[in-house]
Design a protein around this motif. Structure first.
Motif, mmCIF file in Angstrom:
data_model
loop_
_atom_site.group_PDB
_atom_site.id
_atom_site.type_symbol
_atom_site.label_atom_id
_atom_site.label_comp_id
_atom_site.label_asym_id
_atom_site.label_seq_id
_atom_site.Cartn_x
_atom_site.Cartn_y
_atom_site.Cartn_z
ATOM 1 N N SER A 146 18.759 16.624 -5.407
ATOM 2 C CA SER A 146 17.972 15.380 -5.327
ATOM 3 C C SER A 146 16.686 15.629 -4.516
ATOM 4 C CB SER A 146 18.817 14.259 -4.720
ATOM 5 O OG SER A 146 19.203 14.622 -3.426
ATOM 6 N N THR A 147 15.905 14.576 -4.309
ATOM 7 C CA THR A 147 14.614 14.746 -3.625
ATOM 8 C C THR A 147 14.699 14.280 -2.173
ATOM 9 O OG1 THR A 147 13.437 14.493 -5.698
ATOM 10 C CG2 THR A 147 12.152 14.118 -3.708
ATOM 11 N N LEU A 148 14.240 15.167 -1.303
ATOM 12 C CA LEU A 148 14.288 14.908 0.129
ATOM 13 C C LEU A 148 12.863 14.635 0.634
ATOM 14 C CD1 LEU A 148 16.106 15.083 2.715
ATOM 15 C CD2 LEU A 148 15.562 17.515 2.807
ATOM 16 N N GLY A 149 12.682 13.537 1.339
ATOM 17 C CA GLY A 149 11.360 13.202 1.871
ATOM 18 C C GLY A 149 11.365 13.234 3.385
ATOM 19 N N ILE A 150 10.494 14.053 3.964
ATOM 20 C CA ILE A 150 10.438 14.192 5.422
ATOM 21 C C ILE A 150 9.200 13.467 5.931
ATOM 22 C CG2 ILE A 150 10.504 15.897 7.323
ATOM 23 C CD1 ILE A 150 12.607 16.513 5.267
ATOM 24 N N ILE A 151 9.395 12.491 6.801
ATOM 25 C CA ILE A 151 8.247 11.809 7.401
ATOM 26 C C ILE A 151 8.044 12.417 8.786
ATOM 27 C CG2 ILE A 151 7.322 9.585 8.172
ATOM 28 C CD1 ILE A 151 8.842 8.231 5.959
ATOM 29 N N GLY A 152 7.011 13.230 8.909
ATOM 30 C CA GLY A 152 6.764 13.946 10.164
ATOM 31 C C GLY A 152 7.342 15.344 10.078
ATOM 32 N N ALA A 153 6.459 16.336 9.881
ATOM 33 C CA ALA A 153 6.927 17.712 9.724
ATOM 34 C C ALA A 153 6.548 18.555 10.926
ATOM 35 C CB ALA A 153 6.384 18.309 8.432
ATOM 36 N N GLY A 154 6.938 18.086 12.103
ATOM 37 C CA GLY A 154 6.765 18.871 13.326
ATOM 38 C C GLY A 154 7.993 19.746 13.517
ATOM 39 N N ARG A 155 8.346 20.001 14.782
ATOM 40 C CA ARG A 155 9.476 20.911 15.051
ATOM 41 C C ARG A 155 10.769 20.437 14.384
ATOM 42 N NH1 ARG A 155 6.959 20.519 20.252
ATOM 43 N NH2 ARG A 155 6.476 22.532 21.189
ATOM 44 N N TYR A 173 6.896 16.127 1.903
ATOM 45 C CA TYR A 173 6.692 15.774 3.302
ATOM 46 C C TYR A 173 5.393 15.020 3.508
ATOM 47 C CZ TYR A 173 3.550 19.820 3.915
ATOM 48 O OH TYR A 173 2.507 20.708 3.807
ATOM 49 N N TYR A 174 5.435 14.137 4.503
ATOM 50 C CA TYR A 174 4.256 13.354 4.893
ATOM 51 C C TYR A 174 3.917 13.770 6.307
ATOM 52 C CZ TYR A 174 1.634 9.321 6.614
ATOM 53 O OH TYR A 174 0.692 8.519 7.188
ATOM 54 N N ASN A 175 2.750 14.332 6.485
ATOM 55 C CA ASN A 175 2.358 14.877 7.776
ATOM 56 C C ASN A 175 0.844 14.962 7.834
ATOM 57 O OD1 ASN A 175 3.463 15.993 10.221
ATOM 58 N ND2 ASN A 175 2.601 17.971 9.621
ATOM 59 N N ARG A 176 0.303 14.918 9.065
ATOM 60 C CA ARG A 176 -1.158 15.016 9.187
ATOM 61 C C ARG A 176 -1.666 16.336 8.616
ATOM 62 N NH1 ARG A 176 -2.128 12.589 14.767
ATOM 63 N NH2 ARG A 176 -1.063 14.458 15.370
ATOM 64 N N SER A 177 -1.021 17.437 9.057
ATOM 65 C CA SER A 177 -1.506 18.740 8.608
ATOM 66 C C SER A 177 -0.517 19.390 7.634
ATOM 67 C CB SER A 177 -1.721 19.651 9.817
ATOM 68 O OG SER A 177 -0.548 19.632 10.594
ATOM 69 N N LYS A 178 -1.029 20.398 6.964
ATOM 70 C CA LYS A 178 -0.215 21.142 6.007
ATOM 71 C C LYS A 178 0.841 21.941 6.764
ATOM 72 C CE LYS A 178 -0.922 24.554 2.473
ATOM 73 N NZ LYS A 178 -1.759 25.179 1.505
ATOM 74 N N ASN A 179 2.058 21.998 6.257
ATOM 75 C CA ASN A 179 3.116 22.780 6.896
ATOM 76 C C ASN A 179 3.387 24.016 6.032
ATOM 77 O OD1 ASN A 179 5.740 23.806 7.630
ATOM 78 N ND2 ASN A 179 6.049 21.935 8.793
ATOM 79 N N GLU A 180 2.783 25.132 6.472
ATOM 80 C CA GLU A 180 2.871 26.383 5.694
ATOM 81 C C GLU A 180 4.319 26.848 5.534
ATOM 82 O OE1 GLU A 180 0.209 27.800 4.431
ATOM 83 O OE2 GLU A 180 -1.494 27.026 5.606
ATOM 84 N N VAL A 181 5.108 26.684 6.595
ATOM 85 C CA VAL A 181 6.501 27.167 6.561
ATOM 86 C C VAL A 181 7.278 26.442 5.462
ATOM 87 C CG1 VAL A 181 8.656 27.358 7.887
ATOM 88 C CG2 VAL A 181 6.454 27.743 9.015
ATOM 89 N N SER A 200 11.403 9.766 -3.134
ATOM 90 C CA SER A 200 12.522 10.434 -2.435
ATOM 91 C C SER A 200 13.852 9.699 -2.601
ATOM 92 C CB SER A 200 12.220 10.540 -0.946
ATOM 93 O OG SER A 200 11.006 11.210 -0.748
ATOM 94 N N ASP A 201 14.910 10.493 -2.723
ATOM 95 C CA ASP A 201 16.264 9.925 -2.739
ATOM 96 C C ASP A 201 16.780 9.796 -1.312
ATOM 97 O OD1 ASP A 201 16.736 9.976 -5.675
ATOM 98 O OD2 ASP A 201 16.351 12.116 -5.367
ATOM 99 N N PHE A 202 16.317 10.705 -0.466
ATOM 100 C CA PHE A 202 16.703 10.687 0.951
ATOM 101 C C PHE A 202 15.433 10.810 1.773
ATOM 102 C CE2 PHE A 202 20.342 12.268 -1.359
ATOM 103 C CZ PHE A 202 21.373 11.499 -0.831
ATOM 104 N N ILE A 203 15.279 9.907 2.727
ATOM 105 C CA ILE A 203 14.071 9.906 3.564
ATOM 106 C C ILE A 203 14.512 10.071 5.009
ATOM 107 C CG2 ILE A 203 12.156 8.445 4.393
ATOM 108 C CD1 ILE A 203 12.405 6.979 1.609
ATOM 109 N N SER A 204 13.927 11.034 5.703
ATOM 110 C CA SER A 204 14.316 11.235 7.101
ATOM 111 C C SER A 204 13.081 11.190 7.982
ATOM 112 C CB SER A 204 15.064 12.567 7.236
ATOM 113 O OG SER A 204 15.662 12.647 8.514
#
Ligand code: DGY
Length: 326
Positions: A146-155, A173-181, A200-204
């Motif tokens: 399924s689709t996982l949505g991350i709000i805030g891709a910091g640590r 993911y939703y984040n200010r900057s691009k998350n290369e990792v 997203s099916d799951f949002i964290s």
């Protein structure tokens, strides 16, 4: 060096303070201290070690006649008026990194619990309602694929997303900057908040609480969420409008939610408590034996370093330190 600690923390941290400081006063009760008790405690102290439950506002900070450093036993520092501390030249530090995996793991525990109705199933079984296997009993949501949505891709958001490896999920993911990792390891895609909510099916949620993120997920955003999705929040309660969330859960517009944090902790919204499709935890994201010890050591080391005029490992307002060093 005299310090006030607003609650008993693991021994490993207290030992460091006792070795390095002339006086270590620990709030003696096992409860959240009242504001006036914190004000009393920091009188004549150089350092304060506080928890995320303590309101370290302008009034408290300005009452610290000798206060030079505030060490927060948490990653989040929304309970501290950092601007006021900075204005007064007080160094503020926190304890990120050491709690990243523990918090990300708890977010997954909530995700699985909500998707597969684990807590509801436990209540059902204990209450004697289980009458045998049944084709339509307690059906939940598929996670794999399924689709996982991350709000805030910091640590924490990054660690949480990386733990989806093996579940073959599409990651947004939703984040200010691009998350290369995340892009490299998971083929994750950076999207707008609206797209994330719709797909997203799951949002964290893994954002700090700031004036900008307060009620980031309100009624309007919840109306955009894909029907039958699951929302997990292990960050800070006030990022979601709890009333609007309770309504969406009650109307079954979303399948469920897993919450470790609340808008007005330790109060929990009465409407949420009535619902079966929400799992409610008592803010235990970082609560593993190992993590709490590491947090205690780090918070103590941060405080000692700040009081010795050294830059603490995790400084929230480095501009103060830089100014002090001239
Ligand atoms: C933090 O450190 O901010 C966490 O919420 C603690 O569990």
């Amino acid at each position: 060096m005299k310090v006030f600690v607003t609650r008993k923390i693991p021994e490993e941290g207290l030992k460091i303070l006792e070795k390095e400081c002339d006086e270590v006063q620990v709030f003696p009760h096992d409860r959240i201290p009242k504001k006036k008790e914190i004000i009393e405690g920091i009188k004549g102290k150089d350092g304060l070690l506080c928890l995320l439950t303590d309101p370290i506002d302008k009034e408290v900070i300005s009452s610290g006649d000798r206060l030079k450093a505030i060490s927060i036993y948490a990653a989040g520092y929304d309970n501290v008026d950092v601007k006021e501390a900075t204005r007064r030249g007080i160094i503020v530090s926190n304890t990120p990194d050491v709690l990243t995996d523990a918090t990300a793991e708890l977010a997954w525990a909530l995700l699985f619990a909500v998707a597969r109705r684990v807590v509801e199933g436990d209540r059902f079984t204990r209450s004697g309602k289980f009458r045998g296997w049944s084709p339509l009993l307690m059906l939940g949501k598929r996670i794999s694929g399924s689709t996982l949505g991350i709000i805030g891709a910091g640590r924490i958001g990054t660690a949480f997303a990386l733990k989806s490896k093996g579940l073959n999920m599409k990651v947004l993911y939703y984040n200010r900057s691009k998350n290369e990792v995340l892009e490299k390891e998971l083929g994750a895609r950076k999207v707008s908040l609206e797209d994330l909510l719709k797909q997203s099916d799951f949002i964290s949620i893994h954002l700090p609480l700031t004036p900008e993120t307060h009620h980031l997920i309100g009624e309007k955003e919840l109306s955009m969420v894909k029907k039958g999705a699951v929302i997990i929040n292990t960050a800070r309660g006030a990022i979601i409008d709890e009333k609007a969330l309770a309504k969406a859960l009650k109307e079954k517009r979303i399948f469920g939610a897993g919450l470790d944090v609340y808008e007005n902790e330790p109060e929990v919204n009465e409407e949420l408590k009535k619902l079966d499709n929400v799992v409610l935890l008592p803010h235990i994201g970082s609560a593993t034996f190992e993590t709490r010890v590491k947090m205690a050591i780090l918070a103590a080391e941060n405080l000692v370093a700040s009081l010795k005029g050294k830059k603490p490992k995790y400084c929230v307002n480095p501009e103060v330190f830089d100014k002090l060093r001239g």
